[in-house]
Scaffold this active site. Structure first.
Site, PDB file in Angstrom:
ATOM      1  N   GLN A  85     -48.829 -82.459  26.982  1.00 59.89           N
ATOM      2  CA  GLN A  85     -47.776 -83.215  27.638  1.00 59.89           C
ATOM      3  C   GLN A  85     -46.500 -83.305  26.799  1.00 59.89           C
ATOM      4  O   GLN A  85     -45.413 -82.970  27.256  1.00 59.89           O
ATOM      5  CB  GLN A  85     -48.276 -84.623  27.979  1.00 59.89           C
ATOM      6  CG  GLN A  85     -49.417 -84.646  29.008  1.00 59.89           C
ATOM      7  CD  GLN A  85     -48.928 -84.516  30.430  1.00 59.89           C
ATOM      8  OE1 GLN A  85     -48.291 -83.537  30.799  1.00 59.89           O
ATOM      9  NE2 GLN A  85     -49.234 -85.501  31.240  1.00 59.89           N
TER      10      GLN A  85
ATOM     11  N   GLU B 197     -56.250 -84.674  22.190  1.00 61.19           N
ATOM     12  CA  GLU B 197     -57.649 -84.290  21.952  1.00 61.19           C
ATOM     13  C   GLU B 197     -57.973 -84.037  20.479  1.00 61.19           C
ATOM     14  O   GLU B 197     -59.108 -84.311  20.046  1.00 61.19           O
ATOM     15  CB  GLU B 197     -57.984 -83.048  22.781  1.00 61.19           C
ATOM     16  CG  GLU B 197     -57.956 -83.317  24.266  1.00 61.19           C
ATOM     17  CD  GLU B 197     -57.657 -82.080  25.090  1.00 61.19           C
ATOM     18  OE1 GLU B 197     -58.338 -81.879  26.099  1.00 61.19           O
ATOM     19  OE2 GLU B 197     -56.729 -81.321  24.726  1.00 61.19           O
TER      20      GLU B 197
END
Length: 336
Positions: free
Chosen positions: A91, A288
């Protein structure tokens, strides 16, 4: 022999940013609007990671307005540029860079008009916190006045841009290729205490150092790291989804155990800003990657504490006691 034994473990990690082995892309529209405000339109999806705050910060810095004066528009992809999915830690890297480039495109139109209007070089135009001026002169007005002047002369300071990250698949023979355009790196240390009587593991503390490129929102990045560590702690010690004949035997949180606030230790974060040269912002990502080294660090700490290697997750009390029993039986055989 002491019932409780302490140990420390360390684990390092690397992680590729954006889509794997393909071309990733994202687009955005940005406009400096009436009142000196700004609007950003992109198909981004907010799933709790704080991307809308980051985009407002990016647009504000690039345009020279305040973050609270930036509106993130409708993300319906029928009416906004493509941003693709919220995953792959992409993002900030993909949409953040596209918003930055679109903001620069909008500013370039405003700057070009003001430079001509004031009779100065375009490179002398600077803007910050809702004001715009020409360095070395007395020319200084609010962004509201600048946009109004610009529009009254027929120029709308609107910009558009896209950002692309390139990747290629891996050669099946020699493994060559470039599946990601950029990488982040991290290291975590875990300190644990193991109860040798019950097999219970208490995580006493976690220390995390991560390279995230340029840090746009430090609190947001630290929150991502803390969230990843909590998730990794659950993976390491508690979460165990089980199936029997195709049916789950852990259908609820009474059997599928998640960490609570009582299980979360003190988490200490340090951020490394290794600027990405292929990113207009210099930023990378952290969504992540923060999860990757947590469970290995905890497993290494357990090994340091009691000398047994847990190779299957989660390391439940039953698994710890079974490993200790195997160790004791092995030591007895060696002694005999």
């Amino acid at each position: 022999m002491a019932r409780w034994k302490k140990g420390r473990g360390v684990a390092a990690s690397w992680y590729g940013i954006a889509r794997t082995a393909t071309i990733d892309r994202a687009g955005a529209w940005v406009e400096l609007d009436d009142g000196g405000t700004a609007k950003v339109v992109t198909g981004v999806t907010e799933i709790g990671e704080g991307i809308l705050t980051v985009l407002a910060q990016v647009a504000a810095e690039e345009l020279g307005v305040r973050p609270e004066d930036v509106t993130i528009g409708d993300n319906d992809t029928a009416r906004s540029p493509e941003a693709a999915h919220a995953g792959a830690t992409r993002q900030t890297y993909m949409i953040g860079n596209s918003v930055a480039l679109a903001s620069r495109d909008a500013r370039s139109k405003l700057d070009a008009f003001l430079a001509n209007h004031w009779g100065v070089s375009e490179s002398s135009i600077k803007a910050f916190n809702g004001f715009i001026w020409s360095e070395g002169t007395n020319n200084r007005i609010t962004m509201e006045e600048a946009v109004d002047l610009c529009k009254k002369n027929g120029v709308v300071p609107v910009g558009s841009a896209s950002f692309t990250a390139f990747g290629t698949g891996l050669d099946p023979v020699d493994g060559s290729g470039a599946p990601w355009q950029t990488y982040v790196f991290g290291c975590q240390v875990a300190e644990v205490e193991v109860d040798t009587l019950t097999g219970e593991v208490q995580v006493l503390g976690m220390w995390a150092v991560h390279d995230v490129g340029r840090v746009i929102n430090p609190r947001g990045v630290e929150g991502q790291i803390e969230g990843g560590i909590v998730q990794g702690l659950g993976q390491a010690l508690m979460e165990n989804y089980e199936l029997h004949n195709g049916h789950t035997t852990t259908p609820s949180f009474s059997k599928y155990i998640l960490p609570t606030a009582l299980d979360v230790p003190q988490i200490n974060c340090r951020l490394v800003q290794d600027i990405d040269p292929k990113s207009p912002l210099g930023a990378k990502g952290i969504g992540e990657p923060a999860l990757v080294p947590t469970a290995p660090a905890i497993m290494n700490a357990i090994y340091d504490a009691i000398g047994v290697r847990i190779s299957s997750l989660p390391a439940t009390p039953e698994a710890i006691l079974e490993a200790l029993q195997r160790k004791a039986e092995g030591e007895v055989r060696l002694a005999s």
